[in-house]
Design an enzyme around this catalytic site. Sequence first.
Site, PDB file in Angstrom:
ATOM      1  N   TRP A 102       0.821  -1.221   0.000  1.00 21.38           N
ATOM      2  CA  TRP A 102       0.000   0.000   0.000  1.00 21.38           C
ATOM      3  C   TRP A 102       0.844   1.256   0.000  1.00 21.38           C
ATOM      4  O   TRP A 102       0.512   2.227  -0.686  1.00 21.38           O
ATOM      5  CB  TRP A 102      -0.986  -0.017   1.173  1.00 21.38           C
ATOM      6  CG  TRP A 102      -2.046  -1.052   0.967  1.00 21.38           C
ATOM      7  CD1 TRP A 102      -2.257  -2.176   1.719  1.00 21.38           C
ATOM      8  CD2 TRP A 102      -3.027  -1.096  -0.099  1.00 21.38           C
ATOM      9  NE1 TRP A 102      -3.304  -2.895   1.196  1.00 21.38           N
ATOM     10  CE2 TRP A 102      -3.795  -2.263   0.088  1.00 21.38           C
ATOM     11  CE3 TRP A 102      -3.327  -0.263  -1.184  1.00 21.38           C
ATOM     12  CZ2 TRP A 102      -4.841  -2.623  -0.766  1.00 21.38           C
ATOM     13  CZ3 TRP A 102      -4.369  -0.621  -2.035  1.00 21.38           C
ATOM     14  CH2 TRP A 102      -5.108  -1.777  -1.821  1.00 21.38           C
ATOM     15  N   ASP A 172      -1.671   6.689   6.165  1.00 17.56           N
ATOM     16  CA  ASP A 172      -2.770   5.860   5.664  1.00 17.56           C
ATOM     17  C   ASP A 172      -3.089   4.817   6.743  1.00 17.56           C
ATOM     18  O   ASP A 172      -2.425   3.793   6.831  1.00 17.56           O
ATOM     19  CB  ASP A 172      -2.354   5.180   4.356  1.00 17.56           C
ATOM     20  CG  ASP A 172      -3.390   4.169   3.873  1.00 17.56           C
ATOM     21  OD1 ASP A 172      -4.467   4.052   4.495  1.00 17.56           O
ATOM     22  OD2 ASP A 172      -3.112   3.498   2.854  1.00 17.56           O
ATOM     23  N   LYS A 196     -12.238  -1.643   6.526  1.00 22.42           N
ATOM     24  CA  LYS A 196     -11.442  -2.563   7.334  1.00 22.42           C
ATOM     25  C   LYS A 196     -11.896  -2.510   8.792  1.00 22.42           C
ATOM     26  O   LYS A 196     -12.304  -3.506   9.355  1.00 22.42           O
ATOM     27  CB  LYS A 196      -9.944  -2.217   7.258  1.00 22.42           C
ATOM     28  CG  LYS A 196      -9.394  -1.932   5.864  1.00 22.42           C
ATOM     29  CD  LYS A 196      -9.374  -3.135   4.983  1.00 22.42           C
ATOM     30  CE  LYS A 196      -8.988  -2.933   3.527  1.00 22.42           C
ATOM     31  NZ  LYS A 196      -7.965  -1.987   3.150  1.00 22.42           N
TER      32      LYS A 196
HETATM   33  C1  LIG Z   1      -7.408  -1.542   1.762  1.00 19.07           C
HETATM   34  C2  LIG Z   1      -6.344  -0.535   1.823  1.00 19.07           C
HETATM   35  C3  LIG Z   1      -6.230   0.492   0.875  1.00 19.07           C
HETATM   36  C4  LIG Z   1      -7.154   0.611  -0.307  1.00 19.07           C
HETATM   37  O1  LIG Z   1      -8.366   1.084   0.128  1.00 19.07           O
HETATM   38  P1  LIG Z   1      -9.532   1.463  -0.894  1.00 19.07           P
HETATM   39  O2  LIG Z   1     -10.572   1.978   0.053  1.00 19.07           O
HETATM   40  O3  LIG Z   1      -9.921   0.196  -1.589  1.00 19.07           O
HETATM   41  O4  LIG Z   1      -9.027   2.486  -1.817  1.00 19.07           O
HETATM   42  C5  LIG Z   1      -5.216   1.415   1.023  1.00 19.07           C
HETATM   43  N1  LIG Z   1      -4.365   1.361   2.053  1.00 19.07           N
HETATM   44  C6  LIG Z   1      -4.436   0.386   3.001  1.00 19.07           C
HETATM   45  C7  LIG Z   1      -3.458   0.364   4.115  1.00 19.07           C
HETATM   46  C8  LIG Z   1      -5.437  -0.580   2.908  1.00 19.07           C
HETATM   47  O5  LIG Z   1      -5.525  -1.541   3.836  1.00 19.07           O
END
Ligand SMILES: *Cc1c(COP(=O)(O)O)cnc(C)c1O
Length: 360
Positions: A102, A172, A196
């Site tokens: 990511w 993030d 998540k």
């Molecule tokens: C799942 C995830 C993403 C992507 O998220 P989207 O909502 O599908 O764009 C980005 N960063 C992390 C750390 C993730 O777990």
Amino acid sequence: MSRVTNFSAGPAALPLEVLEQARAEIPDWQDSGMSVMEVSHRSKAFIAIAETAEADVRELMGISDNYSVMFLQGGATMQFALLPMNLSQPGDTIDCLLTGTWSKKAFMEARAVRNARIVADGENSAYTDVPARESWQLESGAAYFHYTPNETIGGVEIHQPPVVGDVPLVADMSSTIMSRPVDVDKFAVIYAGAQKNIGPAGLTLVIMRRDLLDCAPADLPNIMRYKSHADGGSMLNTPPTFAWYLSGLVFKWLKEQGGLTVIGERNRRKAELLYGAIDASSFYTNPVAESCRSWMNVPFTLARPELDGEFLKLAEQEGLMNLKGHRSVGGIRASIYNAMPEQGVQALVDFMAEFERTNT
Ligand SMILES: *Cc1c(COP(=O)(O)O)cnc(C)c1O
């Protein structure tokens, strides 16, 4: 009704109490004779939901008025692009720490917009460790420093916010948000896709220091401008109302559990239970350096990978679902977000012991 134990990495399990409340409220929400999905986002009743959700996020995370809290769309992936577009000018540099899938994706999007540079890259350890802080090549004038506190696929977590001087810290937190208390004041921006650890897909939480709302270049379209979203109460256009409502129920649930301190202790116990079982056996292995093991996503491999399929099949028969590792790494991955009860992890650990016993 029968519910399984759901280890999905995302979209992920939600608390049963929340689902039951939503189910009860769907046909006739707050005596309106309508569901929450069928009313205007500008109605008084929905505005109350939106405002309560924001107040609860602020209370849970201890967010001061120096920060704007936005409920946006487009997922974390959209923020990968909007952050460089808003927080930097042409010619600016963006510092990126690479610790897995990511953070790499975030770097690639930042690089499409600006001069993004790699501060350090965990590639040498196959992303099983975070590069030592002494090895980071920081740029003092960078517009911001971006990192991914929890790599959802690799299961690598940076447990303390890194110290990067005066450079704004952007995180993030998609797969670690609200898993324990954090000191929000250490961050310039925290963002997370909801699916998540918060609620259904479709909603993206962005917590941004207010002074940063004013740094966007003048030529940015309104809809891509954080300031416009902040000023418009995250309602520049129709927001994902049901996801917002359901996330609000999750925030209430988190408060009822005792808030993030209690949740954090529970998550610590869950992680210790699972890593303890992995480390005590020579049949299971977690590849991640101990200091940066994720509390939320626990990947592991079997000593005999040819048994992966059998492991997953028998686990499913026990109601232990979605344990297959990400397609890019294989093996097994247990995601144990807030909604995963301690008994769920115990059931997995018991199953693992039994599977090991019958296969060695
Ligand atoms: C799942 C995830 C993403 C992507 O998220 P989207 O909502 O599908 O764009 C980005 N960063 C992390 C750390 C993730 O777990």
